[in-house]
Design an enzyme around this catalytic site. Sequence first.
Site, short mmCIF file in Angstrom:
data_model
loop_
_atom_site.label_atom_id
_atom_site.label_comp_id
_atom_site.label_asym_id
_atom_site.label_seq_id
_atom_site.Cartn_x
_atom_site.Cartn_y
_atom_site.Cartn_z
N GLY A 26 0.99 -0.88 0.21
CA GLY A 26 0.15 -0.18 0.06
C GLY A 26 0.75 1.30 -0.22
O GLY A 26 0.82 2.37 0.55
N GLU B 151 8.03 5.27 -6.11
CA GLU B 151 8.94 4.48 -6.89
C GLU B 151 10.33 4.81 -6.32
O GLU B 151 10.88 4.50 -7.48
CB GLU B 151 8.50 4.11 -8.09
CG GLU B 151 7.03 3.56 -8.42
CD GLU B 151 6.59 2.25 -7.89
OE1 GLU B 151 7.58 1.84 -7.36
OE2 GLU B 151 5.62 1.94 -7.94
N GLN C 158 12.55 3.64 -5.58
CA GLN C 158 13.78 3.15 -6.10
C GLN C 158 14.09 3.19 -6.58
O GLN C 158 16.03 2.43 -7.01
CB GLN C 158 13.41 1.73 -5.14
CG GLN C 158 12.14 0.88 -6.59
CD GLN C 158 10.86 1.30 -6.45
OE1 GLN C 158 10.99 1.72 -5.64
NE2 GLN C 158 10.19 0.69 -7.04
N CYS D 199 1.57 -17.80 3.37
CA CYS D 199 1.18 -18.66 4.09
C CYS D 199 1.27 -18.37 5.73
O CYS D 199 0.99 -18.82 6.57
CB CYS D 199 2.81 -19.92 3.91
SG CYS D 199 4.00 -18.04 4.84
#
Length: 197
Positions: free
Chosen positions: A14, A87, A89, A146
């Site tokens: 998010g 974004e 990165q 999981c």
Amino acid sequence: MANLTLYYGTMETGKTTKLIQDHYNYSKYLIKLILMKPKVDTKGNNRVITRTKENIEVDILIPKSANLLSKKYFNKYKYAQFILIDEAQFLNKKQINELWYIAHKYDISVICYALKSNFKGELFEGSAQLFARSDEKHELTVNCSCGKPAMFNARRVNGKYIASGKEVVIDGENAEVEYIPLCSDCYLNFVLKNKIK
Ligand SMILES: [Zn+2]
């Protein structure tokens, strides 16, 4: 005084939703904002876009080698109180240092929203420098299927997990590519097939 702030996490935590919420909240108080993103992120063209298709227009698309302190960019953000960057990165080390400079020299708060690591489980250049230079860091989390906290962004091509390839492939740009947030155990099992890499 202004700071450089980082919100980071895997895919689907998010980050862009948080950016749009922050943008809305600051705008409500008539705070002058500038929204940027790296040009290499072609998703949504000149807009930032969430998975639920919420989107807002970007003021500045940052080219790969742009100097953010140059007049061309400075004239666009010099009256801003906040700069939000999606974004982040994908920015380079020098650009992150320029953002840190903007926060502390010009007293403009800079907030970056970034993926921590690439699909091989290595820090992006921009993220590594954001960890080094951010005054504040906040982790956003999501669970693996999981149930454990996700750590990795696994790349899946045509439904198969892959462990090698070029660093930047934007999902959506390429219909066969998707990214799945996985915990360490599932990454070791499904992507690395229980081998060390
Ligand atoms: Zn898992």
